[in-house]
Design a protein around this motif. Structure first.
Motif, short mmCIF file in Angstrom:
data_model
loop_
_atom_site.label_atom_id
_atom_site.label_comp_id
_atom_site.label_asym_id
_atom_site.label_seq_id
_atom_site.Cartn_x
_atom_site.Cartn_y
_atom_site.Cartn_z
N THR A 144 0.84 -1.20 0.00
CA THR A 144 0.00 0.00 0.00
C THR A 144 0.87 1.25 0.00
O THR A 144 1.87 1.31 0.71
N CYS A 145 0.49 2.22 -0.79
CA CYS A 145 1.29 3.45 -0.90
C CYS A 145 0.52 4.62 -0.30
O CYS A 145 -0.66 4.80 -0.58
N GLY A 146 1.17 5.38 0.52
CA GLY A 146 0.56 6.57 1.10
C GLY A 146 1.64 7.49 1.60
O GLY A 146 1.71 7.80 2.79
N PHE A 147 2.53 7.90 0.70
CA PHE A 147 3.68 8.71 1.08
C PHE A 147 3.25 10.09 1.57
O PHE A 147 2.25 10.64 1.13
N THR A 148 4.03 10.64 2.47
CA THR A 148 3.80 11.99 2.98
C THR A 148 4.15 13.00 1.90
O THR A 148 5.19 12.88 1.25
N THR A 149 3.32 14.01 1.74
CA THR A 149 3.63 15.07 0.77
C THR A 149 4.19 16.28 1.51
O THR A 149 3.85 16.51 2.68
N PRO A 150 5.05 17.05 0.87
CA PRO A 150 5.57 18.26 1.51
C PRO A 150 4.46 19.22 1.94
O PRO A 150 4.53 19.82 3.01
N GLU A 151 3.43 19.34 1.11
CA GLU A 151 2.33 20.25 1.41
C GLU A 151 1.59 19.82 2.69
O GLU A 151 1.29 20.66 3.55
N ASP A 152 1.32 18.52 2.80
CA ASP A 152 0.63 18.03 3.99
C ASP A 152 1.51 18.15 5.23
O ASP A 152 1.03 18.47 6.32
N ALA A 153 2.80 17.87 5.07
CA ALA A 153 3.72 17.96 6.20
C ALA A 153 3.75 19.38 6.76
O ALA A 153 3.67 19.60 7.98
N ARG A 154 3.88 20.35 5.87
CA ARG A 154 3.93 21.75 6.31
C ARG A 154 2.62 22.15 6.98
O ARG A 154 2.63 22.77 8.06
N ALA A 155 1.50 21.80 6.37
CA ALA A 155 0.19 22.16 6.93
C ALA A 155 -0.02 21.49 8.29
O ALA A 155 -0.55 22.10 9.23
N PHE A 156 0.41 20.23 8.40
CA PHE A 156 0.21 19.48 9.65
C PHE A 156 1.03 20.08 10.79
O PHE A 156 0.52 20.28 11.90
N VAL A 157 2.29 20.37 10.53
CA VAL A 157 3.16 20.94 11.57
C VAL A 157 2.68 22.32 11.96
O VAL A 157 2.64 22.67 13.15
N ASP A 158 2.29 23.12 10.99
CA ASP A 158 1.80 24.47 11.28
C ASP A 158 0.52 24.43 12.14
O ASP A 158 0.33 25.25 13.03
N ALA A 159 -0.33 23.44 11.85
CA ALA A 159 -1.61 23.37 12.56
C ALA A 159 -1.49 22.79 13.96
O ALA A 159 -2.27 23.15 14.85
N THR A 160 -0.52 21.90 14.18
CA THR A 160 -0.41 21.19 15.46
C THR A 160 0.68 21.74 16.38
O THR A 160 0.58 21.61 17.60
N GLY A 161 1.75 22.28 15.79
CA GLY A 161 2.89 22.70 16.59
C GLY A 161 3.72 21.54 17.09
O GLY A 161 4.50 21.67 18.04
N VAL A 162 3.58 20.39 16.45
CA VAL A 162 4.30 19.19 16.87
C VAL A 162 5.81 19.38 16.67
O VAL A 162 6.24 20.06 15.74
N ASN A 163 6.61 18.78 17.57
CA ASN A 163 8.07 18.94 17.50
C ASN A 163 8.73 18.05 16.46
O ASN A 163 9.70 18.44 15.80
N ALA A 164 8.22 16.83 16.35
CA ALA A 164 8.85 15.84 15.46
C ALA A 164 7.78 15.13 14.65
O ALA A 164 6.64 14.94 15.11
N LEU A 165 8.15 14.73 13.44
CA LEU A 165 7.19 14.12 12.54
C LEU A 165 7.79 12.91 11.84
O LEU A 165 8.79 13.01 11.14
N ALA A 166 7.15 11.76 12.06
CA ALA A 166 7.52 10.54 11.34
C ALA A 166 6.85 10.59 9.98
O ALA A 166 5.63 10.76 9.89
N ILE A 167 7.65 10.46 8.92
CA ILE A 167 7.11 10.61 7.57
C ILE A 167 7.23 9.30 6.79
O ILE A 167 8.10 8.47 7.06
#
Length: 273
Positions: A144-167
Motif C-alpha cells: 500500500t502506498c501513502g507517502f507523505t507530501t511536503p504540502e501536507d507535512a507543512r500544513a500538519f506541523v503548522d496546525a499542530t505545533g508538533v516537534n517531530a514528525l515521522a514521515i
C-alpha cells in the motif's frame, strides 16, 4: 537538555540520533552499553505492549536508572502511543517525549488528536512526535502506498505545533521482503518546508548507505526495534540448542553482547552520515 533542543543541535550539524526500543533488562542493557562504548546519546523507547509487559513504573525507572548509572545522555520516549490516557500517564511519570500515532485517522482528525497531545505536553516541557502518511505496521500490507507530501507535512506541523514528525518515504515496520527504496527527493522537499524534526520509522534492514543519505537530506531521529528483537532471540535459540545450562545469568549475556555490537554499528552510522 530537553530532547527537542537536542534535535535542533543535531539538525544544525546534519547528524542523527538513534532511538531504540527495549523489551526487558537484557535488551536495555545492550543498548545502553553500546551508547556508553560509543560515547553517543540515545533515545530509549517503550511501546504500549512493552509497558504492559513490564509495568509502567518498572519500565520507566529501569530506563532512567540505567542512563544515570552509566552516565549516558539519553531520553525516554513513548513509541506509537495511541491513546490520550496512556500519553498522560507517561508524561506524569516523567517521560521526556511521547508519540501520538493517529496516522490511520483522517488528516483532519490526525491534526485534532495531535494538537490535543501537544497542548498537554507543553505543561511538562516534553517533546511530541506524530506520524503522517502510511508506514506499514506489523501485519499490514507493505504494498500500500501513502507517502507523505511536503504540502501536507507543512500544513500538519503548522496546525499542530508538533516537534517531530515521522514521515512515509518508503519504509515499513518489521522485516522487509526486499530492499526498500527510499524516496530521498521527497524527503529533501519535506525538509525544506518544515522545521519539525523528521523521523524515520522502520529502519531495521535499511542499508547503511540509505540511512546515511536519509540523514544528510533531513532525517534526524532513526528508530530501531525489529533488529534488536531478532538478534537477541536468534542468539538465545542458538545457545539453547547446545546447552542444558538453566542459569539465565550465564546464558543471556552473550545475547546481550550481540545487541551491543548491532547498536554500536548503528550509532556509528548516525554519528557520521
Amino acid at each position: 537538555m530537553r530532547l527537542q533542543d537536542k534535535f535542533i543541535e543535531l539538525r544544525s550539524k546534519r547528524q542523527g540520533i538513534l532511538a531504540t526500543n527495549f523489551y526487558n533488562y537484557e535488551t536495555l542493557e545492550g543498548v545502553v552499553l553500546a551508547a556508553k562504548l560509543s560515547n553517543q546519546p540515545i533515545i530509549l523507547q517503550l511501546t504500549r505492549s512493552s509497558i504492559e509487559y513490564m509495568g509502567l513504573p518498572v519500565a520507566f525507572n529501569l530506563a532512567k536508572s540505567m542512563l544515570e548509572h552509566h552516565k549516558i545522555e539519553g531520553w525516554v520516549h513513548l513509541d506509537h502511543g495511541n491513546s490520550y490516557d496512556l500519553i498522560a500517564e507517561c508524561l506524569d511519570i516523567g517521560f521526556d517525549s511521547v508519540m501520538i500515532d493517529a496516522s490511520e485517522q483522517s488528516f483532519k482528525d490526525n491534526i485534532r488528536i495531535t494538537s490535543k497531545v501537544v497542548k498537554l505536553a507543553e505543561k511538562y516541557g516534553a517533546n511530541v512526535e506524530a506520524e503522517l502518511g502510511y508506514i506499514a505496521k506489523l501485519g499490514q500490507s507493505k504494498q500500500t502506498c501513502g507517502f507523505t507530501t511536503p504540502e501536507d507535512a507543512r500544513a500538519f506541523v503548522d496546525a499542530t505545533g508538533v516537534n517531530a514528525l515521522a514521515i512515509a518515504i518508503g519504509t515499513a515496520h518489521g522485516f522487509y521482503d526486499k530492499e526498500p527504496k527510499l524516496d530521498l527527493e521527497r524527503l529533501s522537499n519535506i525538509s525544506k518546508v518544515t522545521d519539525a524534526t523528521l523521523v524515520l520509522h522502520g529502519s531495521s534492514g535499511i542499508p547503511e548507505n540509505s540511512l546515511k543519505a536519509a540523514i544528510s537530506r533531513g532525517i534526524t531521529k532513526i528508530n530501531l526495534a525489529t533488529e534488536i528483537k531478532n538478534i537477541f532471540m536468534k542468539s538465545l535459540k542458538t545457545q539453547l540448542r547446545t546447552t542444558d545450562n538453566i542459569d539465565l545469568r550465564e546464558v543471556f549475556p552473550s545475547a546481550t553482547d550481540k545487541i551491543v555490537g548491532l547498536v554500536t554499528d548503528k550509532l556509528e552510522i548516525v554519528k557520521n552520515p
